[in-house]
Design a protein around this motif. Structure first.
Motif, PDB file in Angstrom:
ATOM      1  N   ASN A 159       2.713  -2.024   7.474  1.00  0.00           N
ATOM      2  CA  ASN A 159       2.152  -0.793   6.891  1.00  0.00           C
ATOM      3  C   ASN A 159       2.302   0.399   7.824  1.00  0.00           C
ATOM      4  O   ASN A 159       1.741   1.470   7.561  1.00  0.00           O
ATOM      5  CB  ASN A 159       0.672  -0.985   6.507  1.00  0.00           C
ATOM      6  CG  ASN A 159      -0.202  -1.304   7.708  1.00  0.00           C
ATOM      7  OD1 ASN A 159       0.237  -1.268   8.850  1.00  0.00           O
ATOM      8  ND2 ASN A 159      -1.469  -1.611   7.438  1.00  0.00           N
TER       9      ASN A 159
ATOM     10  N   THR B 143       4.407   1.224   3.074  1.00  0.00           N
ATOM     11  CA  THR B 143       4.885  -0.158   2.986  1.00  0.00           C
ATOM     12  C   THR B 143       6.333  -0.232   3.438  1.00  0.00           C
ATOM     13  O   THR B 143       7.193   0.452   2.887  1.00  0.00           O
ATOM     14  CB  THR B 143       4.761  -0.680   1.538  1.00  0.00           C
ATOM     15  OG1 THR B 143       3.386  -0.680   1.131  1.00  0.00           O
ATOM     16  CG2 THR B 143       5.318  -2.096   1.416  1.00  0.00           C
TER      17      THR B 143
ATOM     18  N   SER C  32       0.863  -1.187   0.000  1.00  0.00           N
ATOM     19  CA  SER C  32       0.000   0.000   0.000  1.00  0.00           C
ATOM     20  C   SER C  32       0.896   1.233   0.000  1.00  0.00           C
ATOM     21  O   SER C  32       0.961   1.951   0.989  1.00  0.00           O
ATOM     22  CB  SER C  32      -0.943   0.004   1.204  1.00  0.00           C
ATOM     23  OG  SER C  32      -0.204  -0.118   2.416  1.00  0.00           O
TER      24      SER C  32
END
Length: 259
Positions: A212, A195, A191
């Motif tokens: 994340n 990341t 993402s």
């Protein structure tokens, strides 16, 4: 002109003509005997990144760069506002030999390497970027490689945005570890720019994780493989297109030895 002068002038002209003729013959002979010029292509060099600012110096002074693979197009690395940008080509890092760009430094013993990945431009479905530990700079080197793809599309046996890849023997086949498609869910999705990836060595055990938020980590895989005590550690990128270039952005690169 009297007769004596005429004879003298004639002899002088004959002598001068013979000198010029001899010089021309020698010149042609010299050219004929001169070997063709051989242009020797320089060997691929291990070079430090081109550092122009203090920021680049702080981030990249310890690192060197190398284009892995004899046919790999030249890559580049630059730093701006703490973002490390790598522009790389290469057919692939896979199979029996590799093509790609490697930003690395030596590391001895156990280590933990982490980096934040901001973006990976998709040249190919299998464009790759990530953390690699490599025995040497040859295209057939043993290595372990925790990588991300440009997105979370399904790829072969992979249903997420990352993958653990390795080559156990020099010149041997590359292999990969895939997530369990029944239980993985979305925890191994990328993402960008949120990341982070991690590669850790403990003896001959290599573990890979993804996050994340750089705080909560999901362990992707654990793999045991015999590797030299001293390795080359860093960022490896390949476009998976011998003529194309991917642009990948990283930050927060840390490679630390652990006790």
């Amino acid at each position: 002109m009297n007769k004596v002068s005429y004879i003298f002038l004639s002899l002088f002209l004959c002598f001068f003509s013979s000198v010029l003729s001899g010089k021309e013959k020698r010149t042609k002979q010299q050219i004929a005997n001169t070997p063709n010029k051989i242009i020797v292509q320089p060997e691929k060099q291990i070079i430090p990144p081109q550092i122009e600012t203090e920021e680049e110096n702080n981030l990249l002074a310890e690192f060197k760069t190398y284009n892995i693979g004899k046919n790999t197009n030249e890559g580049t690395v630059s730093v701006k506002d703490s973002i490390i940008e790598i522009v790389a080509s290469g057919g692939d890092i896979w199979g029996n030999e590799d093509e790609g760009y490697f930003l690395f430094k030596p590391a001895k013993g156990d280590f933990e390497a982490t980096v934040r990945v901001h973006s990976v431009s998709p040249v190919n479905l299998y464009t790759k970027a990530g953390i690699m530990a490599r025995s040497d700079l040859s295209d057939k080197s043993k290595h372990v490689y925790f990588l991300v793809f440009p997105d979370n599309q399904e790829r072969n046996k992979n249903n997420g945005g990352c993958e653990f890849q390795y080559r156990e023997k020099r010149g041997g086949d590359s292999k990969a570890i895939y997530p369990d498609q029944q239980t993985a869910g979305e925890k191994f999705n990328v993402s960008f720019p949120e990341t982070w990836i991690k590669l850790k060595r403990e003896g001959n055990k290599f573990s890979a994780s993804i996050s994340n938020d750089n705080e909560n980590w999901n362990e992707y895989s654990v793999h045991e493989q015999k590797m030299p005590k001293s390795l080359l550690i860093g960022l490896a990128v390949t476009s998976h297109d011998a003529k194309g270039y991917t642009r990948t952005e990283f930050s927060e690169l840390q490679i630390e030895n652990i006790e």
